[in-house]
Scaffold this active site. Sequence first.
Site, mmCIF file in Angstrom:
data_model
loop_
_atom_site.group_PDB
_atom_site.id
_atom_site.type_symbol
_atom_site.label_atom_id
_atom_site.label_comp_id
_atom_site.label_asym_id
_atom_site.label_seq_id
_atom_site.Cartn_x
_atom_site.Cartn_y
_atom_site.Cartn_z
ATOM 1 N N CYS A 1 2.638 -1.998 1.034
ATOM 2 C CA CYS A 1 3.038 -0.631 1.337
ATOM 3 C C CYS A 1 4.502 -0.460 0.956
ATOM 4 C CB CYS A 1 2.888 -0.245 2.806
ATOM 5 S SG CYS A 1 1.222 -0.365 3.434
ATOM 6 N N ARG B 1 3.516 -1.719 -4.669
ATOM 7 C CA ARG B 1 3.363 -2.357 -3.362
ATOM 8 C C ARG B 1 2.074 -1.924 -2.661
ATOM 9 N NH1 ARG B 1 8.262 -4.368 -1.576
ATOM 10 N NH2 ARG B 1 7.519 -4.349 0.559
ATOM 11 N N TRP C 1 -1.107 0.289 1.144
ATOM 12 C CA TRP C 1 -2.098 -0.745 0.868
ATOM 13 C C TRP C 1 -2.776 -0.988 2.210
ATOM 14 C CZ3 TRP C 1 -3.296 -5.740 2.492
ATOM 15 C CH2 TRP C 1 -4.191 -6.449 1.667
ATOM 16 N N ASN D 1 5.694 -0.148 7.042
ATOM 17 C CA ASN D 1 5.246 -1.251 6.185
ATOM 18 C C ASN D 1 5.164 -2.486 7.077
ATOM 19 O OD1 ASN D 1 7.106 -3.239 3.769
ATOM 20 N ND2 ASN D 1 4.951 -3.256 4.197
ATOM 21 N N GLY D 2 3.987 -3.147 7.086
ATOM 22 C CA GLY D 2 3.839 -4.336 7.934
ATOM 23 C C GLY D 2 2.664 -4.170 8.875
ATOM 24 N N GLU E 1 -4.649 -19.951 -14.245
ATOM 25 C CA GLU E 1 -3.891 -18.711 -14.429
ATOM 26 C C GLU E 1 -4.677 -17.721 -15.316
ATOM 27 O OE1 GLU E 1 -1.570 -17.386 -12.966
ATOM 28 O OE2 GLU E 1 -0.625 -15.982 -14.322
ATOM 29 N N LYS F 1 -5.829 -14.003 -14.006
ATOM 30 C CA LYS F 1 -5.467 -12.759 -14.702
ATOM 31 C C LYS F 1 -6.714 -11.919 -14.980
ATOM 32 C CE LYS F 1 -2.057 -12.826 -13.987
ATOM 33 N NZ LYS F 1 -0.985 -13.612 -13.492
ATOM 34 N N GLU G 1 -8.193 -10.445 -11.695
ATOM 35 C CA GLU G 1 -7.448 -9.421 -10.966
ATOM 36 C C GLU G 1 -7.294 -8.118 -11.729
ATOM 37 O OE1 GLU G 1 -3.352 -10.253 -9.931
ATOM 38 O OE2 GLU G 1 -3.078 -11.451 -11.728
ATOM 39 N N HIS H 1 -19.518 -31.915 -12.902
ATOM 40 C CA HIS H 1 -19.942 -32.273 -11.541
ATOM 41 C C HIS H 1 -20.485 -31.060 -10.795
ATOM 42 C CE1 HIS H 1 -18.422 -36.335 -11.928
ATOM 43 N NE2 HIS H 1 -17.357 -35.825 -12.536
ATOM 44 N N LYS I 1 1.562 -5.601 -5.293
ATOM 45 C CA LYS I 1 2.437 -6.574 -5.941
ATOM 46 C C LYS I 1 3.039 -7.564 -4.955
ATOM 47 C CE LYS I 1 4.876 -8.046 -9.484
ATOM 48 N NZ LYS I 1 4.137 -8.910 -10.408
HETATM 49 C C1 F6R Z 1 -1.120 -12.648 -9.703
HETATM 50 C C2 F6R Z 1 0.009 -12.473 -8.816
HETATM 51 C C3 F6R Z 1 -0.089 -13.006 -7.438
HETATM 52 C C4 F6R Z 1 1.292 -13.484 -6.962
HETATM 53 C C5 F6R Z 1 1.220 -13.906 -5.492
HETATM 54 C C6 F6R Z 1 2.541 -14.461 -5.012
HETATM 55 O O1 F6R Z 1 -0.865 -12.113 -10.961
HETATM 56 O O2 F6R Z 1 0.989 -11.877 -9.188
HETATM 57 O O3 F6R Z 1 -1.040 -14.008 -7.338
HETATM 58 O O4 F6R Z 1 1.688 -14.556 -7.759
HETATM 59 O O5 F6R Z 1 0.880 -12.799 -4.714
HETATM 60 O O6 F6R Z 1 3.556 -13.545 -5.174
HETATM 61 P P1 F6R Z 1 5.060 -13.998 -5.210
HETATM 62 O O7 F6R Z 1 5.269 -14.820 -6.413
HETATM 63 O O8 F6R Z 1 5.829 -12.711 -5.253
HETATM 64 O O9 F6R Z 1 5.312 -14.766 -3.955
#
Ligand code: F6R
Length: 636
Positions: free
Chosen positions: A2, A27, A74, A100-101, A508, A512, A515, A531, A631
């Site tokens: 948020c 956010r 969010w 927020n929280g 990774e 990607k 998500e 396995h 994010k």
């Molecule tokens: C995926 C992504 C998330 C963040 C995770 C940790 O693309 O961005 O998996 O890596 O939420 O976020 P940070 O690095 O900000 O602690």
Amino acid sequence: MCGIAGYLGPKTADSVLIVALERLKYRGYDSAGMAVMSEGEIHLRKAAGKLKHLADKLEAQPLSGHCGIAHTRWATHGPPTEANSHPHLSTDGRVAVVHNGIIENHEPLRRALKDQGGIFVSETDTEVIPQLISTLYRAGGDPLAAVRAAVARLEGSFAFAVVFADQPRRIIAVRQGSPLIIGKGKAYDPAEPNREGRTEVFTKGGSTAARELMIASDAPALLPHAQQVCFLEDGHLADLSDAGVAISTFAGVPVEAKFKPIEVTAEAVSKGSFDSFMAKEIAEQPTVLARLLESRLRTGASGVEIVEPDLGLDLKAVNHVVFLAAGTSWHAALLGKRFLEQLARIHVEVDISSEYRYRNPVASGGTLVVAISQSGETADTLAGLRLARAKFIPVVALVNVVTSTIARESNGVMPLLAGPEIGVASTKAYTAQVLALYLFALQVAKAKGLLTPEAEQQAIAAARALPEQVAATLRETEEEVCEAADLFASAQATVFLGRGGEHPTALEGALKLKEIAYVHAIGYPAGEFKHGPIALVTSHLPVVCMVPKDAMYEKMLSNLQEVRARSGRIITVGQKDDQHLRDLSDHLFGVRQAHDDLLQPILSVLPLQRYAYHVARRRDCDVDQPRNLAKSVTVE
Ligand code: F6R
């Protein structure tokens, strides 16, 4: 998660706040709302769904007022409906809050407030805040005292802003665990509010006492209005009015408001000529890596050398490193383990923050915790850091946002210098994390006397070649990536296989794709595939195999053959002139070869970032704002 914002000044608040929300929507973006004060009333606009819905509402029905608060959500408690979107009001409509929280004790508070006549209209935890403040305000008549008394009864981690209908030019902002920044802009005459144009600036050449004031969860949202920023600390509240900013502790002890110039630029938070922040951030990687690298090098008497980070630590004494991270940052940590083991020969653990925080980790003399976080606000990583510090374990933060809570609470900081990362999927921050971890491992090795001057020079040369190799790899793989995306965009699932340093790359690549393109994807250590998961392979399944020319090359070829024998569709990431590999692949994403194998994952991940992007585009997904995500994960 948020984003919250507030504005007090001469401009029409809705026009300022909608831009602030645009910058905060990374956010959370499932609903949004705004409260603006005018004629002794609080006027609300809210909309479920993307921020555009709120913007459309404001276009049709603008809010006229110069003080207001806003929110982009969010969802935690209650679905993303208009009723659940913020701001939330007290029953009498005289107090509004954006938050927020999470308020952990919202249920007992809600019951108590209902018993006192409070009428709740949402399913959120937030709604107890305006109800509680309103009750206390009516009893005592002092807004600040009411907010303080309310905060004393709230449990959890939060930042919120509150406005009162009968305090038309005042915002009170509170921070306890979630970030909140105060911005200060130009001077103006508060006696002459702008009632004409919706975006016109009224200033009086700096001669009057009042300054434009803002609050926001993150600094970019303060642009272009704020010129100076002040980071509110946990346990503090800020009282914003035409008289300025007064900060105090929850107990009422005044605190000096320390403002400093805002560092982020409007250009850094715009898409420029790109169609998305993700595309821009992927393209920025050569510049980001070059900037990071040069910041860690110095030309000394014996030539270029890696600079010791000023971490306030004796790296020589470190014999055990614990990495704490989540998501993509955790993938970077897996590579950090390889670097430290190989170069500095020390014992390394890689922990998922949300697991570490609930264990009882063992601390020994030479242990160092390294918290890795792009945002520096991830709640679980922050909690892990606090746990480590409570056990007297030193903590170093590897963060992109150097003003973040994780950075401020750590003993030392290694900045990524990647610039704001706004696309929800982390790209440039990931490759910067990997390079930063490589440099950190070299520094530890050097401190321990395990890095010869020749080896140091070779490592620097390998790292210095990277920016050009990254640019070339992005350029040279694009066509093949697009072709594969055309072919496999409708695949139901995708598997990514890798060994050694390419196992984190496989994880990774899968993350990607999941998500941003909503394709079910798994990353797997290639040797482990037989396995169980190999049962997934059919002629419809794309399997992405990471096959750089390293010590695992032959082993990876065998794993690839196993998939081929079961008719899987093979995409490989390997050296572009590897004809043998090309012959075995349906598609080869031909990347450049790093001069140090340890750095190869930085190159290998690039076509996977672009692949996820192109698949997402073909599936009509919003790459910058994928569903259900945000994010910055500031809740558990
Ligand atoms: C995926 C992504 C998330 C963040 C995770 C940790 O693309 O961005 O998996 O890596 O939420 O976020 P940070 O690095 O900000 O602690």
